[in-house]
Design a protein around this motif. Structure first.
Motif, mmCIF file in Angstrom:
data_model
loop_
_atom_site.group_PDB
_atom_site.id
_atom_site.type_symbol
_atom_site.label_atom_id
_atom_site.label_comp_id
_atom_site.label_asym_id
_atom_site.label_seq_id
_atom_site.Cartn_x
_atom_site.Cartn_y
_atom_site.Cartn_z
ATOM 1 N N PRO A 1 0.827 -1.214 0.000
ATOM 2 C CA PRO A 1 0.000 0.000 0.000
ATOM 3 C C PRO A 1 0.867 1.271 0.000
ATOM 4 C CG PRO A 1 0.112 -0.884 2.198
ATOM 5 C CD PRO A 1 0.844 -1.864 1.322
ATOM 6 N N ASP A 2 0.329 2.329 -0.589
ATOM 7 C CA ASP A 2 1.001 3.634 -0.523
ATOM 8 C C ASP A 2 0.831 4.253 0.859
ATOM 9 O OD1 ASP A 2 1.440 3.565 -3.390
ATOM 10 O OD2 ASP A 2 -0.683 4.099 -3.594
ATOM 11 N N LEU A 3 -0.299 3.929 1.483
ATOM 12 C CA LEU A 3 -0.655 4.603 2.739
ATOM 13 C C LEU A 3 -1.343 3.615 3.669
ATOM 14 C CD1 LEU A 3 -2.073 8.114 3.263
ATOM 15 C CD2 LEU A 3 -3.479 6.198 4.045
ATOM 16 N N LEU A 4 -1.032 3.720 4.940
ATOM 17 C CA LEU A 4 -1.698 2.938 5.984
ATOM 18 C C LEU A 4 -2.435 3.900 6.905
ATOM 19 C CD1 LEU A 4 -2.349 0.503 7.774
ATOM 20 C CD2 LEU A 4 -0.045 0.678 8.746
ATOM 21 N N PHE A 5 -3.749 3.725 6.998
ATOM 22 C CA PHE A 5 -4.548 4.547 7.917
ATOM 23 C C PHE A 5 -4.783 3.768 9.193
ATOM 24 C CE2 PHE A 5 -8.492 5.921 9.870
ATOM 25 C CZ PHE A 5 -8.270 7.289 9.968
ATOM 26 N N PHE A 6 -4.565 4.428 10.341
ATOM 27 C CA PHE A 6 -4.798 3.794 11.633
ATOM 28 C C PHE A 6 -5.894 4.530 12.384
ATOM 29 C CE2 PHE A 6 -3.708 3.515 16.263
ATOM 30 C CZ PHE A 6 -4.146 2.205 16.435
ATOM 31 N N GLY A 7 -6.955 3.801 12.731
ATOM 32 C CA GLY A 7 -8.022 4.347 13.561
ATOM 33 C C GLY A 7 -7.840 3.872 14.987
ATOM 34 N N GLY A 8 -7.273 4.705 15.840
ATOM 35 C CA GLY A 8 -7.010 4.325 17.221
ATOM 36 C C GLY A 8 -6.280 5.418 17.954
ATOM 37 N N MET A 9 -5.757 5.090 19.138
ATOM 38 C CA MET A 9 -5.132 6.071 20.007
ATOM 39 C C MET A 9 -3.612 5.948 19.996
ATOM 40 S SD MET A 9 -7.877 7.596 21.007
ATOM 41 C CE MET A 9 -7.345 8.656 22.366
ATOM 42 N N ASP A 10 -2.965 6.888 20.668
ATOM 43 C CA ASP A 10 -1.495 6.967 20.619
ATOM 44 C C ASP A 10 -0.794 5.783 21.265
ATOM 45 O OD1 ASP A 10 -2.134 7.585 23.249
ATOM 46 O OD2 ASP A 10 -1.256 9.596 23.210
ATOM 47 N N GLY A 11 -1.451 5.152 22.275
ATOM 48 C CA GLY A 11 -0.832 4.023 22.946
ATOM 49 C C GLY A 11 -0.586 2.840 22.029
ATOM 50 N N GLN A 12 -1.388 2.703 20.966
ATOM 51 C CA GLN A 12 -1.173 1.669 19.959
ATOM 52 C C GLN A 12 -0.485 2.241 18.716
ATOM 53 O OE1 GLN A 12 -4.273 1.704 21.789
ATOM 54 N NE2 GLN A 12 -3.061 0.263 22.956
ATOM 55 N N GLY A 13 -0.754 3.500 18.418
ATOM 56 C CA GLY A 13 -0.152 4.120 17.229
ATOM 57 C C GLY A 13 1.362 4.179 17.286
ATOM 58 N N ALA A 14 1.903 4.430 18.479
ATOM 59 C CA ALA A 14 3.361 4.547 18.605
ATOM 60 C C ALA A 14 4.073 3.216 18.350
ATOM 61 C CB ALA A 14 3.726 5.118 19.978
ATOM 62 N N PRO A 15 3.704 2.109 19.014
ATOM 63 C CA PRO A 15 4.362 0.843 18.678
ATOM 64 C C PRO A 15 4.077 0.401 17.251
ATOM 65 C CG PRO A 15 2.576 0.483 20.260
ATOM 66 C CD PRO A 15 2.795 1.956 20.173
ATOM 67 N N LEU A 16 2.918 0.774 16.723
ATOM 68 C CA LEU A 16 2.587 0.422 15.342
ATOM 69 C C LEU A 16 3.596 1.018 14.365
ATOM 70 C CD1 LEU A 16 0.446 -0.785 13.308
ATOM 71 C CD2 LEU A 16 -0.546 1.500 13.265
ATOM 72 N N VAL A 17 3.878 2.310 14.513
ATOM 73 C CA VAL A 17 4.801 2.939 13.565
ATOM 74 C C VAL A 17 6.230 2.450 13.772
ATOM 75 C CG1 VAL A 17 5.347 5.028 14.927
ATOM 76 C CG2 VAL A 17 5.360 5.124 12.421
ATOM 77 N N LYS A 18 6.612 2.135 14.980
ATOM 78 C CA LYS A 18 7.949 1.579 15.233
ATOM 79 C C LYS A 18 8.101 0.210 14.578
ATOM 80 C CE LYS A 18 9.770 2.360 19.399
ATOM 81 N NZ LYS A 18 9.866 2.474 20.879
ATOM 82 N N GLN A 19 7.054 -0.592 14.645
ATOM 83 C CA GLN A 19 7.102 -1.914 14.023
ATOM 84 C C GLN A 19 7.041 -1.820 12.498
ATOM 85 O OE1 GLN A 19 4.167 -4.422 16.150
ATOM 86 N NE2 GLN A 19 4.843 -3.389 18.026
ATOM 87 N N MET A 20 6.363 -0.807 11.976
ATOM 88 C CA MET A 20 6.389 -0.567 10.529
ATOM 89 C C MET A 20 7.819 -0.341 10.056
ATOM 90 S SD MET A 20 3.109 1.976 9.928
ATOM 91 C CE MET A 20 3.551 2.295 8.197
ATOM 92 N N LYS A 21 8.526 0.501 10.781
ATOM 93 C CA LYS A 21 9.918 0.804 10.412
ATOM 94 C C LYS A 21 10.788 -0.443 10.510
ATOM 95 C CE LYS A 21 9.079 5.285 10.071
ATOM 96 N NZ LYS A 21 9.089 5.984 8.773
ATOM 97 N N ALA A 22 10.586 -1.237 11.557
ATOM 98 C CA ALA A 22 11.390 -2.444 11.758
ATOM 99 C C ALA A 22 11.173 -3.464 10.650
ATOM 100 C CB ALA A 22 11.059 -3.061 13.110
ATOM 101 N N LEU A 23 9.953 -3.505 10.091
ATOM 102 C CA LEU A 23 9.635 -4.446 9.018
ATOM 103 C C LEU A 23 9.954 -3.904 7.630
ATOM 104 C CD1 LEU A 23 6.187 -5.778 10.313
ATOM 105 C CD2 LEU A 23 8.290 -7.114 10.086
ATOM 106 N N GLY A 24 10.410 -2.658 7.575
ATOM 107 C CA GLY A 24 10.709 -2.058 6.285
ATOM 108 C C GLY A 24 9.462 -1.669 5.503
ATOM 109 N N LEU A 25 8.357 -1.470 6.207
ATOM 110 C CA LEU A 25 7.113 -1.047 5.563
ATOM 111 C C LEU A 25 7.156 0.467 5.390
ATOM 112 C CD1 LEU A 25 4.304 -1.728 4.504
ATOM 113 C CD2 LEU A 25 3.464 -1.719 6.863
ATOM 114 N N THR A 26 7.249 0.906 4.150
ATOM 115 C CA THR A 26 7.489 2.330 3.871
ATOM 116 C C THR A 26 6.208 3.124 3.621
ATOM 117 O OG1 THR A 26 7.803 1.810 1.518
ATOM 118 C CG2 THR A 26 9.775 1.838 2.932
ATOM 119 N N SER A 27 5.056 2.508 3.791
ATOM 120 C CA SER A 27 3.792 3.214 3.571
ATOM 121 C C SER A 27 3.689 4.441 4.477
ATOM 122 C CB SER A 27 2.608 2.284 3.860
ATOM 123 O OG SER A 27 2.719 1.074 3.162
ATOM 124 N N GLN A 28 3.070 5.488 3.975
ATOM 125 C CA GLN A 28 2.786 6.668 4.778
ATOM 126 C C GLN A 28 1.774 6.310 5.864
ATOM 127 O OE1 GLN A 28 3.577 10.320 4.633
ATOM 128 N NE2 GLN A 28 2.642 9.924 6.620
#
Length: 394
Positions: A238-265
């Motif tokens: 995907p070009d973009l990943l939309f997350f519907g949720g709060m910061d407590g899940q959003g923060a680990p989500l974006v860190k894990q995106m980077k760790a997996l090499g997922l470059t979606s916005q």
């Protein structure tokens, strides 16, 4: 023989006296004698409900402090209702972001005979609590629950001082396709009333604008490991990943995106637009885009002063504190116009609100929603949220 006759004559008077005493007792029970301060001001207790413990406690305290600052300002200015000096007090309760606890808190406010509540913070807690308040006739002003269902229930006592998920989702969907050039879109939501509701509205708007949702997944508002979901999403490119949720899940989500090499916005709503998200995500936050209902605080007439006073007293604004401040001010001034705290008389005055607040000019539509709510989109740059664009919602 005369005594029974006298007793029969006295009986109606005695019964009347007993009925009157019962009526007085009933009035006393439903309307207790108002408490006053030592200097004679009537004490008015305002309820507030939000998560004050757990992963959203930083946002809940932010809400509480927004109401607290408004109350301090009102008390300092010598506020009056019906010509009588009043002193506002705050009763802040922890609903733990849990719908069941929210109804317990709501019932406590009803049992304590409060006339008004600022809250709840989350859509998932506001919905069940709102039914309790409506049944009891208590005024409820939510500063942050964005589900459109809150004001679609037809409750005349329910108001909201920020844009809802329909408005926010539509702006974000169009922004994703039109401004961020997203063609292939992935969506994750946390299955809460807020997260899922915002994601639903975003999906409709993005597809209407020409984008394609290639994968949609869900998690919970307690999760912290998103590796399996993100691995599946990565395969869809995907070009973009939309997350519907709060910061407590959003923060680990974006860190894990980077760790997996997922470059979606990564794009999210107001739930991740916090100082805490920046802190938790660290360098991984760079480039994340998120929205917040309303115009940028520092661009508004009263915004810079509010920020200065709030942050000098309570620390950095997390998210909704300015909206809580406005909610309390709007409530107090409706009580003043009504000349009473009686909800039956305050509610009509709330419907006529036209107040230049910290966050916006506040007027309510026939459902209790904010008229003409703006949405601002921000990008995370070097640990700060920088404005990209402000859009007037439909």
């Amino acid at each position: 023989m005369t005594r029974p006759i006298q007793n029969r004559r006295l009986l109606p008077a005695l019964m009347a006296a007993l009925v009157a005493a019962a009526a007085l007792a009933g009035c006393s029970k439903s309307e207790p004698t108002p408490k006053t301060t030592p200097d004679g001001k009537r004490i008015i207790v305002i309820g507030h409900a939000a998560p004050l413990t757990g992963p959203q406690a930083h946002i809940g305290k932010d809400n509480e402090n927004g109401v607290r600052l408004a109350i301090e300002d009102l008390n300092r200015e010598g506020f009056t209702i019906g010509g009588q000096p009043v002193h506002f007090q705050l009763d802040s309760q922890d609903d733990q972001a849990d719908p069941r606890m929210a109804t317990t808190v709501a019932q406590k406010f009803v049992d304590d005979r409060l006339h008004a509540v600022i809250g709840h913070l989350n859509s998932g807690t506001t919905m069940p609590a709102s039914r309790v308040y409506n049944a009891a006739g208590i005024v409820e002003i939510s500063p942050s629950a964005t589900t459109p269902r809150y004001t679609q229930q037809g409750f005349g006592n329910a108001f909201r001082v920020m844009a809802n998920d329909v408005q926010q989702g539509h702006v974000l969907g169009r922004f994703a396709v039109g401004e961020l050039a997203a063609k292939r879109i992935a969506i994750i939501d946390d299955r809460t009333a807020y997260g899922q509701g915002l994601a639903d509205e975003f999906a409709k708007a993005a597809e209407a604008a020409g984008g394609k949702v290639v994968v949609r997944e869900y998690t919970s508002d307690k999760a912290s490991d998103f590796t399996a979901i993100l691995t599946k999403i990565k395969g869809q490119k995907p070009d973009l990943l939309f997350f519907g949720g709060m910061d407590g899940q959003g923060a680990p989500l974006v860190k894990q995106m980077k760790a997996l090499g997922l470059t979606s916005q990564l794009l999210g709503g107001d739930g991740i637009h916090t100082a805490e998200f920046m802190k938790l995500a660290g360098p991984a936050a760079e480039g994340v885009v998120a929205s917040l209902p309303g115009r940028p605080l520092d661009s508004l007439e009263h915004g810079p002063d509010f920020r200065k006073r709030f942050e000098s007293k309570f620390g950095k604004i997390q998210l909704y504190a300015p909206y809580c401040y406005d909610a309390m001010q709007v409530l107090a001034r409706a009580m003043q116009r009504a000349g009473t705290t009686d909800p039956a008389k305050v509610i009509p005055e709330l419907k006529q609100t036209d107040y230049e607040g910290v966050t916006a000019r506040i007027q309510f539509d026939d459902k209790g929603d904010l008229r003409q709510g703006a949405i601002t989109v921000y990008r995370a740059v070097k640990g700060e949220w920088q404005v990209l664009k402000t859009v007037e919602s439909d």
